[in-house]
Write a protein that holds these residues in place. Structure first.
Motif, PDB file in Angstrom:
ATOM      1  N   VAL A   6       0.867  -1.174   0.000  1.00  0.00           N
ATOM      2  CA  VAL A   6       0.000   0.000   0.000  1.00  0.00           C
ATOM      3  C   VAL A   6       0.901   1.220   0.000  1.00  0.00           C
ATOM      4  CG1 VAL A   6      -1.824   1.233   1.195  1.00  0.00           C
ATOM      5  CG2 VAL A   6      -1.741  -1.262   1.272  1.00  0.00           C
ATOM      6  N   HIS A   7       0.764   2.088  -0.974  1.00  0.00           N
ATOM      7  CA  HIS A   7       1.705   3.190  -1.160  1.00  0.00           C
ATOM      8  C   HIS A   7       1.323   4.363  -0.270  1.00  0.00           C
ATOM      9  CE1 HIS A   7       3.641   1.171  -4.559  1.00  0.00           C
ATOM     10  NE2 HIS A   7       2.429   0.703  -4.787  1.00  0.00           N
ATOM     11  N   ARG A   8       1.690   4.241   0.982  1.00  0.00           N
ATOM     12  CA  ARG A   8       1.469   5.306   1.953  1.00  0.00           C
ATOM     13  C   ARG A   8       2.748   5.521   2.741  1.00  0.00           C
ATOM     14  NH1 ARG A   8      -4.443   3.626   4.508  1.00  0.00           N
ATOM     15  NH2 ARG A   8      -5.619   3.671   2.552  1.00  0.00           N
ATOM     16  N   LEU A 363      10.577  -4.471   4.679  1.00  0.00           N
ATOM     17  CA  LEU A 363       9.797  -4.898   5.839  1.00  0.00           C
ATOM     18  C   LEU A 363      10.702  -5.198   7.033  1.00  0.00           C
ATOM     19  CD1 LEU A 363       7.161  -7.236   4.142  1.00  0.00           C
ATOM     20  CD2 LEU A 363       6.728  -5.029   5.234  1.00  0.00           C
ATOM     21  N   SER A 364      11.849  -5.826   6.779  1.00  0.00           N
ATOM     22  CA  SER A 364      12.748  -6.175   7.881  1.00  0.00           C
ATOM     23  C   SER A 364      13.484  -4.964   8.433  1.00  0.00           C
ATOM     24  CB  SER A 364      13.762  -7.224   7.412  1.00  0.00           C
ATOM     25  OG  SER A 364      14.557  -6.699   6.356  1.00  0.00           O
ATOM     26  N   SER A 365      13.401  -3.832   7.735  1.00  0.00           N
ATOM     27  CA  SER A 365      14.104  -2.624   8.183  1.00  0.00           C
ATOM     28  C   SER A 365      13.183  -1.615   8.842  1.00  0.00           C
ATOM     29  CB  SER A 365      14.809  -1.956   6.988  1.00  0.00           C
ATOM     30  OG  SER A 365      15.763  -2.816   6.410  1.00  0.00           O
ATOM     31  N   LEU A 366      11.891  -1.889   8.902  1.00  0.00           N
ATOM     32  CA  LEU A 366      10.956  -0.922   9.491  1.00  0.00           C
ATOM     33  C   LEU A 366      11.247  -0.670  10.962  1.00  0.00           C
ATOM     34  CD1 LEU A 366       7.576  -2.014   7.835  1.00  0.00           C
ATOM     35  CD2 LEU A 366       9.024  -0.066   7.246  1.00  0.00           C
ATOM     36  N   VAL A 377      15.141   1.306   3.513  1.00  0.00           N
ATOM     37  CA  VAL A 377      13.758   1.677   3.187  1.00  0.00           C
ATOM     38  C   VAL A 377      13.742   2.642   2.004  1.00  0.00           C
ATOM     39  CG1 VAL A 377      11.664   2.781   4.057  1.00  0.00           C
ATOM     40  CG2 VAL A 377      12.997   1.287   5.553  1.00  0.00           C
ATOM     41  N   ALA A 378      14.684   3.593   2.007  1.00  0.00           N
ATOM     42  CA  ALA A 378      14.754   4.565   0.914  1.00  0.00           C
ATOM     43  C   ALA A 378      15.109   3.892  -0.399  1.00  0.00           C
ATOM     44  CB  ALA A 378      15.771   5.649   1.250  1.00  0.00           C
ATOM     45  N   LEU A 385       8.125   0.661  -3.923  1.00  0.00           N
ATOM     46  CA  LEU A 385       7.568   0.147  -2.673  1.00  0.00           C
ATOM     47  C   LEU A 385       7.536   1.251  -1.624  1.00  0.00           C
ATOM     48  CD1 LEU A 385       9.506  -3.244  -2.526  1.00  0.00           C
ATOM     49  CD2 LEU A 385       7.169  -2.869  -3.330  1.00  0.00           C
ATOM     50  N   THR A 386       6.390   1.416  -1.008  1.00  0.00           N
ATOM     51  CA  THR A 386       6.249   2.387   0.070  1.00  0.00           C
ATOM     52  C   THR A 386       5.955   1.640   1.364  1.00  0.00           C
ATOM     53  OG1 THR A 386       5.369   4.024  -1.458  1.00  0.00           O
ATOM     54  CG2 THR A 386       5.001   4.431   0.879  1.00  0.00           C
TER      55      THR A 386
END
Length: 716
Positions: A6-8, A363-366, A377-378, A385-386
């Motif tokens: 989901v791009h948020r 996901l593993s870096s959130l 993430v960047a 991917l957001t």
């Protein structure tokens, strides 16, 4: 994919804690406008005060001019004439203009000091009584005192919104501190107990939380106090180079005094005896008046340029040394690189899709709030991917990154009871995690990880445990990102003849890769304090001057050994005490600017010395024919400028001699523009521009003055 993308924006719980809004910048004002009437009036008044014999005695050239002015004044009174009075007045103006150059340079410093004093308001300090480490400072008894009452090893409590009353180290707590009043930088910085970011400066403001500060400075001896004294010129000492030049000027002055004294008997024998006024005029034009007048202004202005860049100089010798530095030692982290490793590439193992690896890595870096984790993430965002909100994931349980586990990740559980676990981290830890769950790691993972390490990067593995079992998906390539333009700056230093050495705690392979990318000449890997000291001593043993920057206690020995040791203001007290310069902006790359300013000071002094010596040639052609053409008509051929009369020739030379000092004050304050070049090229440029200019300009200037002078009564 392990979740519906989901791009948020990512959830707040995984954002770094918000900092207080940056306060408006309160930069110190720039150089004072010398032409402002109010400032000019103050400088003229100060230049008159400098006519005191005690002040003139420090400047032998000006002392001789002042003595000559004193001799011509009674002569003008005893034998009044327009010529005698004109010469006497312009000799006094020459001394006044010379003092004005120094007064203007000091006036700039005083104006900056006035703005610095505004940061030294009478703050109320809360001194803790009988406080011990580890105790809650809020429960301790406090005493309200003024900053002037604080002594070293006093403990003070500084809360949000309060001003740090004195220089010291944070020994309890952590807080965001606004240092804009001191450094001019608007972004707040973190100061915390322990480590290398514990130093705080008096006059800065705590924006959040509360800290206990152990005072390290005595009253009147803080960095701000020293900076005020510095910019006012009170503590400026002559450097060896300046002392040597003063000795040369004094020697030249003594030689020409003997020449003029012995000239009069010879002139009398030839029937061309000269008056005191003419002899003094000859002496003033013979001695290097111009550089003698501007020497102090050049030195003060050089230090002023460092102050404008928020560099506090503890030793005037360091400024000279900066100009002669031949070896430059720089920390890798924060100086050559951005300071944090960044994710630059995802490398999937055979059979794994790039997007699937990017999704798992994100996901593993959130839960990884380190700069490295955020860079992952960047990088995933470049794949479209957001990061999702927490409620958009299936019963997530985040695994935060810790220095002990060296991994971060997330466990997801779907409504049917199945789920998956994703991990990202150091190769050894992720490999162990996969093997503990019965999986195996393909040989490509180890081979490709080794290739990343050899290239100077840091490999991270991404693994997943789902219905297909535990397995490694691929590799994240982290690398130290070399700052933009650094390679070009090092190339400039190389053209200056300066050898650059990168110092790092990294292993030799990583250090070699970064050194090659940055373009430094050499590197020192896995450096210890002893290694740094040994390197500096080896360079100095070869006759080289060494500059170094540092901020930690482990840097203190090397900072003390280096000829130019620049300590960061954010560093420990040990580092700041060991260095001979302190950068209030704590910007390690400023060491390059310091070297350039030091070279600019030396070049300015050399350029104006060249100009001063060569511009005397035209004065000889003006005065010598005027003195002896009557007795020896053949000398009239030397009157190549066609000056109107002996009186107008002598007067024109003296007037030009005074006016050129005023004309060169802006150049002395601003400094000669410096471009990286070899010593031979610099000498060639000096001779071509300032040598030739000093030779030609007086011929033109004296002739123009003569045209004006010859129209005055008494010179026709």
């Amino acid at each position: 994919m392990f979740r519906a993308a989901v791009h948020r924006t990512p959830p707040d719980i995984r954002e770094s804690p918000p900092t207080s809004p940056a306060p408006p910048s309160r930069r110190r004002p720039g150089p004072v406008n010398v032409l402002h009437p109010g400032q000019l009036t103050v400088c003229v008044r100060d230049s008159l005060r400098k006519l005191h014999p005690r002040e003139l005695a420090r400047k032998p050239v000006l002392l001789v001019v002042a003595v000559g002015s004193t001799l011509t004044t009674p002569s003008a009174v005893a034998h009044p004439s327009v010529f005698a009075w004109f010469i006497s007045c312009w000799l006094w103006l020459t001394v006044l203009f010379a003092n004005l150059a120094e007064a203007v340079a000091e006036g700039r410093g005083r104006a900056q000091a006035a703005s610095l004093r505004k940061t030294r308001t009478e703050t109320v300090a809360l001194r803790l009584e009988h406080w011990t480490y580890g105790a809650n400072p809020r429960h301790a008894r406090t005493e309200a005192v003024t900053p002037a009452e604080l002594q070293p090893f006093d403990f003070v409590l500084v809360r949000a919104g309060e001003t740090v009353p004195a220089d010291g180290d944070v020994v309890d707590g952590a807080a965001m501190v606004d240092e804009s009043a001191v450094t001019g930088e608007s972004a707040p910085v973190l100061r915390e107990s322990g480590g290398d970011r514990s130093g705080v400066t008096g006059g800065t403001t705590v924006l959040s939380d509360a800290i206990v500060v152990r005072v390290t400075a005595r009253p009147g001896d803080s960095f701000i106090d020293r900076m005020i004294a510095l910019v006012e010129g009170a503590s400026r000492q002559k450097t060896p180079n300046e002392i040597a030049l003063n000795i040369l000027l004094a020697a030249l002055t003594a030689v020409f005094i003997l020449v003029v004294i012995t000239l009069q008997p010879m002139a009398g024998y030839a029937g061309a005896a000269q008056s005191t006024t003419v002899l003094v005029a000859l002496l003033v034009t013979l001695i290097p008046t111009t550089i003698g007048a501007l020497l102090s202004a050049i030195g003060i202005a050089g230090m002023d340029r460092l102050v404008q860049r928020n560099v506090l100089v503890m030793s005037g010798r360091a400024v000279e040394a900066a100009g002669d530095v031949s070896t430059l030692l720089l920390d890798k982290t924060g100086t050559i690189t951005l300071g944090n490793r960044q994710a630059v590439a995802f490398t999937p193992l055979p059979g794994v899709d790039h997007t699937k690896l990017a999704d798992a890595a994100q996901l593993s870096s959130l839960a990884d709030t380190t700069p490295e984790g955020r860079s992952v993430v960047a990088l995933a965002a470049r794949y479209g991917l957001t990061a999702p909100r927490e409620e958009e994931l299936s019963n997530p349980r985040f695994v935060e990154f810790t220095a002990r586990t060296r991994m971060s990740g997330v466990n997801l559980t779907w409504s049917n009871g199945t789920g998956c676990a994703i991990r990202k981290g150091a190769a050894a830890q992720v490999t162990a995690w996969v093997e503990q769950r019965g999986g195996s790691v393909p040989p490509e993972a180890a081979q490709w990880s080794a290739a990343v390490a050899v290239s100077g990067g840091t490999p991270l593995l991404v693994a997943v445990h789902d219905w297909d079992g535990p397995r490694v998906l691929g590799i994240i390539h982290l690398k130290d990102v070399v700052k933009d333009g650094v390679r070009e700056r090092f190339e400039e230093l190389r053209r200056m003849g300066i050898r650059t050495v990168m110092i790092t705690g990294d292993n030799p392979l990583t250090a070699k890769a970064i050194a090659e990318e940055a373009g430094v000449d050499d590197f020192l890997a896995e450096a210890t304090p002893e290694d740094k000291m040994a390197l500096i001593k080896r360079e100095q043993a070869g006759g080289k001057l060494v500059a170094m920057t540092g901020d930690g206690t482990n840097d203190a020995p090397a900072l003390a050994q280096a000829d130019v040791g620049v300590a960061m203001n954010t560093g420990t007290s040990a580092a700041k005490e060991a260095g001979n310069m302190v950068d209030l902006d704590s910007n390690p790359t400023k060491l390059i600017e310091i070297v350039e300013i030091g070279k600019q000071l030396l070049i300015t002094r050399g350029a104006l010395t060249t100009f001063s010596i060569t511009n005397d040639v035209a004065k000889y052609f003006a005065i010598i024919p005027a003195m002896f053409a009557t007795a020896y008509p053949g000398l009239d051929k030397l009157n190549v400028m066609g000056l109107h009369s002996p009186q107008s020739a002598i007067t024109s030379a003296i007037v030009f001699n005074a006016l050129i000092i005023i004309a060169l004050i802006p150049l002395a304050l601003r400094g000669v523009r410096y471009k990286p070049a070899s010593a031979e090229d610099l000498l060639r440029r000096n001779l071509a521009v300032y040598g030739l200019g000093g030779l030609v300009l007086p011929f033109v200037g004296i002739k123009l003055v003569d045209v004006v002078i010859s129209t005055l009564p008494g010179f026709g």
